[in-house]
Design a protein around this motif. Structure first.
Motif, mmCIF file in Angstrom:
data_model
loop_
_atom_site.group_PDB
_atom_site.id
_atom_site.type_symbol
_atom_site.label_atom_id
_atom_site.label_comp_id
_atom_site.label_asym_id
_atom_site.label_seq_id
_atom_site.Cartn_x
_atom_site.Cartn_y
_atom_site.Cartn_z
ATOM 1 N N ARG A 245 0.882 -1.121 -0.182
ATOM 2 C CA ARG A 245 -0.013 0.040 0.101
ATOM 3 C C ARG A 245 0.869 1.298 -0.018
ATOM 4 N N ILE A 246 0.488 2.389 -0.564
ATOM 5 C CA ILE A 246 1.108 3.555 -0.704
ATOM 6 C C ILE A 246 0.571 4.683 0.020
ATOM 7 N N TYR A 247 1.236 5.526 1.061
ATOM 8 C CA TYR A 247 0.887 6.400 1.729
ATOM 9 C C TYR A 247 1.632 7.396 1.346
ATOM 10 N N LYS A 248 1.134 8.955 1.645
ATOM 11 C CA LYS A 248 1.897 9.950 1.583
ATOM 12 C C LYS A 248 2.351 10.514 2.874
ATOM 13 N N CYS A 249 3.441 11.067 2.973
ATOM 14 C CA CYS A 249 3.967 11.488 4.113
ATOM 15 C C CYS A 249 3.403 12.734 4.574
#
Length: 134
Positions: free
Chosen positions: A99-103
């Protein structure tokens, strides 16, 4: 019966006569507009259906094969641009295990494994830690 087939064959000689990607899209659009027109009675839908149908038959019966081929290529290129922008917008990268999250501080994208529950994610760019559920 062969007489009609021969006449149709002679008529279609030298014509585009293909249902390519753009032609298929126009047919799907036509059927979609027909379905909508059953529920929404409007002369605009009737006119739009008629225009799409005329344009699709124009493409099929056209003798300018290279122009129809170019139209199809432009449609395919535009469709791919829309698909890539859509995939970027929804964040689909074809990876079902991560899964890809943004800081939250710097906006850097961080890839983390799925199915680990609540985890602390460390941003490699700004050294920030944030907690997300995967």
């Amino acid at each position: 019966m062969n007489n009609w087939r021969d006449k149709l064959y002679r008529f279609m000689q030298g014509r585009y006569g293909r249902i390519d990607e753009l032609g298929r899209f126009l047919m799907y659009l036509l059927f979609g507009l027909l379905l909508v027109s059953f529920f929404v009675r409007s002369s605009i839908f009737s006119l739009l259906i008629l225009l799409v149908l005329i344009y699709d038959y124009y493409r099929i019966l056209s003798k300018d094969i290279s122009a129809r081929y170019q139209e199809n290529q432009h449609y395919i290129q535009a469709r791919e641009k829309v698909r890539t922008k859509w995939n970027k917008l929804i964040g689909s990268h074809g990876d079902s295990t991560h899964r890809i999250y943004k800081c939250p501080t710097c906006g850097q994208k961080v890839r983390v494994p799925k199915g680990k529950g609540k985890i602390s994610i460390h941003c490699p760019n700004c050294n920030c830690n944030f907690i997300k559920r995967t």
